[in-house]
Design a protein around this motif. Structure first.
Motif, mmCIF file in Angstrom:
data_model
loop_
_atom_site.group_PDB
_atom_site.id
_atom_site.type_symbol
_atom_site.label_atom_id
_atom_site.label_comp_id
_atom_site.label_asym_id
_atom_site.label_seq_id
_atom_site.Cartn_x
_atom_site.Cartn_y
_atom_site.Cartn_z
ATOM 1 N N VAL A 24 -1.371 0.201 -2.868
ATOM 2 C CA VAL A 24 -0.515 -1.232 -1.729
ATOM 3 C C VAL A 24 -1.224 -2.262 -1.620
ATOM 4 O O VAL A 24 -2.511 -2.353 -1.073
ATOM 5 C CB VAL A 24 -0.157 -0.330 -0.586
ATOM 6 C CG1 VAL A 24 0.855 -1.608 0.035
ATOM 7 C CG2 VAL A 24 0.569 1.072 -0.858
ATOM 8 N N GLN A 52 1.924 -1.249 -5.371
ATOM 9 C CA GLN A 52 3.195 -1.792 -4.961
ATOM 10 C C GLN A 52 2.919 -3.160 -3.641
ATOM 11 O O GLN A 52 1.711 -3.296 -2.991
ATOM 12 C CB GLN A 52 3.859 -0.030 -3.842
ATOM 13 C CG GLN A 52 3.661 0.308 -4.394
ATOM 14 C CD GLN A 52 4.923 0.392 -5.232
ATOM 15 O OE1 GLN A 52 5.819 -0.326 -4.391
ATOM 16 N NE2 GLN A 52 5.388 0.889 -6.173
ATOM 17 N N VAL A 54 3.605 -5.975 -1.252
ATOM 18 C CA VAL A 54 5.348 -6.093 -0.591
ATOM 19 C C VAL A 54 4.320 -6.863 0.085
ATOM 20 O O VAL A 54 3.370 -7.911 1.367
ATOM 21 C CB VAL A 54 5.246 -5.053 0.881
ATOM 22 C CG1 VAL A 54 6.158 -5.645 1.647
ATOM 23 C CG2 VAL A 54 5.066 -3.213 0.180
ATOM 24 N N VAL A 56 5.344 -9.617 3.026
ATOM 25 C CA VAL A 56 5.511 -9.115 4.401
ATOM 26 C C VAL A 56 6.025 -10.743 5.377
ATOM 27 O O VAL A 56 5.967 -11.519 4.813
ATOM 28 C CB VAL A 56 5.312 -8.458 5.179
ATOM 29 C CG1 VAL A 56 5.084 -7.086 4.849
ATOM 30 C CG2 VAL A 56 3.577 -8.840 5.471
#
Lengths: 401, 299, 260
Positions: A24, A52, A54, A56
């Motif tokens: 992640v 993953q 991401v 944000v």
């Protein structure tokens, strides 16, 4: 000649995250860190990295998401700089005290105001007491190698603490130099998958990081303190193992150059060590006995090893690229503290400069050596000097005295 | 050590007698079942979650800081995907952690479309720290930071309508609920779990101590809020808005306000104004159907 | 105390707001300025505002031999102590209920303490009450203090060898017993036997009960259960909020006196 590829330190860090098979990555863009997360998102988009990714909506959330992911047992990574690191501050403490083995690249950048995107260490040093381990890269190769070593250290059962890998903004982050990217299978042997954790096991529920009373609270702090001290041995051990497997010395606690017989020793964090090495070699050619200590592990602080390394010198110039206002250079204070109690100790001079991208170059270093010479001759000298700062109108200089 | 047969909320926890939030927590966790991970920030339930070394909730709970419920859900979802883990991720946060300090994280997490159930139990203020005002405190309420004084007497600002803010994100599922309607609440929780992507539940959570009413009336007061037409039960499911309940004969709004000491200073003309406002809204609903336009913030 | 020219320091054990939960607060009195800022661990006097708290082993923990234990209780409470103490008790609940119509035992307890401790004079207490309360409440509170002054009873209490009040217990005797992060496992009674918080008991009328289960659903604590015998309530943890009684559609649950 090395067989490396030309790349910036930000690319090197992105390769390291890929080689570490990070699960992640949660991050928020900020100059000069952006190239790291752009490269990682491209790796992910191309299917070259399974993480993953991401993006944000803030750094606070970036670190929070990384902590939550790591608490669920996966390998998690993030990267930031400057204002972003400061915005993470609450979560910085949280990550360390929640004992999550996150690795974060911090591309060192000045802190506003006034606004400045170039390199110094005020961002990292301001997070000194959050409980993170902090490594400082001297070269782009270090940025890659230290990131891999950082995961080993962070995930070591004796440690279980987050690690920040610092790389100087622009000086490393946007500078191309040769970097050897190791083979994935070799990295796989050096860095096995993260040991499993069962903190959030639905079959065996528990609540973690909740309220505790004063009698218990201090126990968790004591455990954290012991883990951070144990990290000294683990960092040294992992650095040795890395050197054996990859044939490069790019870790450990300190890197010493020509300190054994040195009269003057420079102590510094990060890429400036590289410049100082070149000066040391030039001075040596002129017959001057000068050495340099590159502090690779700022936290945990290798106080005993550092004191041993510099104790024989007559003057030590500690170069701080950060400042504790109303007190002094943080690294200088820590070097003095490390030398406390010795019968014979060198004079420790606090050099301050290289803020907001200002250079620590030959001109500054020659001046610093003159200062150290004067101190060695017993002349009255200031214990702190700011480099690159203009004098006041009445002739006073900001020398800290 | 607790087993699966033990309750989802352990008795003898540190919640106040008559606490609406712990009742909601019990109803929500029971409706979801054992396969969940809860994230709880600083809030009443954060304090109730542990009496170290005992835990209150019989599901895994990851405590977090005030602003980071939704960002923790973000990270958990990413890690669950990375691990191939199938689990319901539940955020359980008070109104301060949701509408104030955690709003940016919540907005971001909804916009990114992560799969989670976010429950905001709304006790209309910072109750865990001694009843200070929040963005969700209704106009007219006295709190410890909007006290009755010589120059001002209560909170004069209209509350944020968090459900509308969330709805503006185009969230797949949104519902309001009440502990006085447990079957409706349970159905909405189950729907929120089933929906792919983010789901948000806004649940009224009476607080005997902070609102100033006898603990026995917690559930009754939540019911009165619905029956008087003040707290509307509705859901927004993939763009389709439905009113869950239209009270046939509405109670006077005064019945909701009068038992609460935080509204003790409200006068008859204020009540009349509020009643006219609510009556007007429901007249519009009856004429034009329910829309989020009808939902005004008050008192 | 200030009225008697003494120095005083009072502070609560701070925690989140919880109605009904046990709280502990400390008081130091000295002729000299008070510099020590730590909780009182060896009190000369322990004032217990609710006799049910005597079930907790830590309530009288650390009291000095010969110290004073003052309890708000209708009759002589069954207390076991590890050191000899002077015990006093007064029914402050009844006094306050008769004067205020509510159970606010504080000023009654103050009057009783003033009598049995003797460190502060009655006049100073009454002056302080007048200063603290608005005029309309002051006289009634002074009356509460006076009634308790008259009613308080005292007995000498021997140390019992059966007492184990001296030591608390911890699951973590050593630093390495701790997990590396604060890990709490589900367990009942984290906040203790919260049944002691009740100021009234729920009483179920099995004849009226229609077994609809609304009380089970509405209980915040989850201590109301539907069994073959009808509704049962776990009084060990029931905090006595009274929601079950209000929610019961057939008035089969009422609030009764504690322990009745």
């Amino acid at each position: 000649m090395t067989s490396g590829r030309n790349m910036t330190a930000t690319s090197a860090v992105a390769y390291a995250a890929r080689l570490a098979q990070v699960d992640v990555v949660a991050a928020y863009p900020i100059t000069p860190q952006t190239r790291i997360i752009e490269a990682i998102s491209k790796f992910v988009a191309d299917g070259e990295m399974k993480a993953q990714f991401v993006q944000v909506e803030s750094e606070h959330s970036a670190l929070a998401a990384t902590i939550a992911a790591s608490s669920n047992g996966v390998r998690a990574f993030t990267a930031t700089s400057s204002q972003g690191l400061l915005y993470m501050h609450e979560m910085m403490h949280w990550a360390a005290s929640a004992r999550v083995p996150i690795v974060m690249a911090n591309v060192n950048r000045a802190v506003a105001p006034p606004w400045n995107i170039y390199g110094d260490h005020q961002d990292a040093i301001s997070q000194r007491d959050t409980g993170w381990l902090q490594l400082f890269a001297e070269t782009n190769q270090h940025a890659l190698d230290m990131t891999l070593q950082a995961f080993r250290v962070a995930e070591d059962p004796r440690v279980q603490l987050p690690v920040m890998v610092n790389l100087d903004g622009f000086t490393l982050s946007h500078t191309y130099e040769q970097v050897v990217v190791p083979e994935a299978d070799v990295v796989g042997r050096f860095l096995p998958p993260r040991p499993p954790v069962d903190w959030l096991d639905v079959g065996h529920p528990r609540t973690i990081n909740g309220v505790v009373s004063p009698e218990h609270y201090i126990q968790f702090r004591a455990l954290q303190k012991d883990a951070a001290r144990r990290a000294l041995a683990v960092i040294a051990e992992v650095g040795d193992e890395f050197a054996k497997q990859f044939g490069r010395d790019s870790g450990g606690l300190l890197s010493l150059e020509q300190v054994e017989d040195a009269e003057v020793i420079f102590v510094v964090l990060g890429s400036a060590a590289s410049t100082i090495r070149s000066m040391v070699r030039a001075w040596r050619a002129l017959g001057r006995r000068v050495g340099v200590v590159s502090v690779r592990s700022y936290r945990p602080f290798p106080d005993v090893e550092l004191a041993e390394a510099v104790a024989g010198a007559r003057a030590v110039v500690v170069w701080d690229r950060a400042y504790s206002f109303g007190c002094g250079g943080p690294l200088a204070a820590e070097v003095r503290s490390a030398l406390y109690g010795r019968n014979v100790a060198p004079v420790v001079l606090g050099a301050v400069g290289g803020f907001g991208g200002a250079p620590i170059g030959p001109a500054e270093l020659e001046k610093a050596l003159e200062w150290a010479d004067a101190a060695m001759l017993g002349r009255p000298v200031p214990l702190e000097t700011w480099f690159g700062v203009k004098a006041y109108r009445d002739g006073r200089v900001p020398d800290g005295n | 050590m607790a087993t699966r047969e033990t309750p989802f909320v352990m008795p003898g926890n540190s919640s106040c007698a008559g606490c609406g939030a712990v009742l909601i927590a019990r109803l929500v966790t029971e409706a979801i079942g054992p396969n969940q991970i809860m994230v709880i920030p600083a809030c009443c339930m954060g304090a109730v979650a542990t009496s170290f070394p005992k835990a209150t909730f019989n599901v895994p709970v990851l405590r977090t800081a005030f602003a980071s419920t939704a960002s923790f859900l973000t990270g958990l979802e990413a890690s669950a995907k990375a691990k191939g883990q199938d689990v319901t991720l539940v955020g359980f946060a008070g109104d301060g952690a949701t509408v104030d300090i955690g709003l940016a994280a919540l907005s971001g997490a909804i916009e990114r479309g992560h799969s989670f159930v976010y429950v905001c139990y709304d006790n209309e203020g910072y109750m865990n720290t001694g009843f200070q005002r929040s963005g969700s405190t209704p106009r007219g309420a006295q709190t410890s930071t909007t006290p009755g004084g010589v120059l001002s007497r209560y909170k004069t600002e209209v509350r944020k309508d968090i459900a509308k803010i969330v709805a503006a994100h185009g969230i797949p599922y949104l519902a309001t609920a009440s502990p006085a309607y447990p079957a409706d609440l349970r159905r909405k929780v189950e729907r929120a779990v089933a929906v792919k992507g983010p789901a948000f539940l806004h649940i009224m959570s009476p607080c005997p101590l902070g609102w100033g009413f006898p603990s026995a009336q917690s559930v009754q007061l939540a019911r009165t809020a619905v029956e008087s037409g003040l707290w509307k039960l509705y859901e927004l499911d993939h763009g389709v808005l439905r009113l869950s309940l239209a009270p046939k004969k509405r109670k006077a709004v005064r019945e909701f306000f009068a038992p609460q000491s935080r509204f003790a200073h409200l006068t008859n003309d204020v009540y009349e104004g509020l009643q006219a406002e609510v009556d007007g809204e429901w007249a519009t609903i009856e004429k034009e159907g329910f829309s989020l336009r009808c939902e005004t913030a008050r008192a | 105390m200030l009225k008697d020219g003494k120095n005083a320091q009072a502070f609560p054990e701070f925690g989140p707001e919880r109605r009904g939960a046990p709280v502990r607060s400390y008081l130091r009195i000295d002729d000299q300025p008070i510099l020590l800022r730590t909780p009182v661990t060896a009190p000369d006097t322990v004032v217990v505002m609710d006799a049910t708290l005597l079930e907790r082993r830590d309530t009288v923990l650390g009291i000095k031999p010969g110290g004073l234990l003052l309890v708000n209780a209708p009759e002589r409470p069954p207390v076991v102590v590890s050191v000899p103490v002077r015990m006093a008790w007064v029914d402050a609940m009844r006094i306050s209920a008769s004067l205020f119509g509510k159970q606010i035992p504080n000023t009654a307890m103050l009057g009783a303490w003033c009598r049995v401790d003797g460190i502060v004079g009655q006049a100073a207490i009454e002056a302080a009450i007048r200063e603290w309360f608005p005029a309309k409440h002051a006289e009634k509170n002074i009356e509460a203090a006076r009634r308790a002054w008259d009613a308080v009873e005292v007995a000498e209490l021997e140390a019992s060898s059966a007492s184990d009040t001296a030591k608390g217990s911890s699951a973590f005797a050593f630093l390495d017993d701790y997990p590396i992060i604060a890990t709490a496992f589900p367990g009942e009674g984290g906040a203790g036997r919260t049944g002691s918080w009740r100021i009234s008991d729920p009483v179920v009328d099995a004849q009226r009960c229609v077994r609809c289960g609304r009380c089970v659903t509405a209980c915040p604590e989850g201590v109301v259960a539907m069994t073959e015998d009808g509704v049962t309530i776990d009084l060990t943890y029931c905090k006595g909020c009274g929601i079950c009684a209000v929610e019961c559609p057939v008035q089969a649950i009422r609030s009764g006196e504690v322990g009745a």
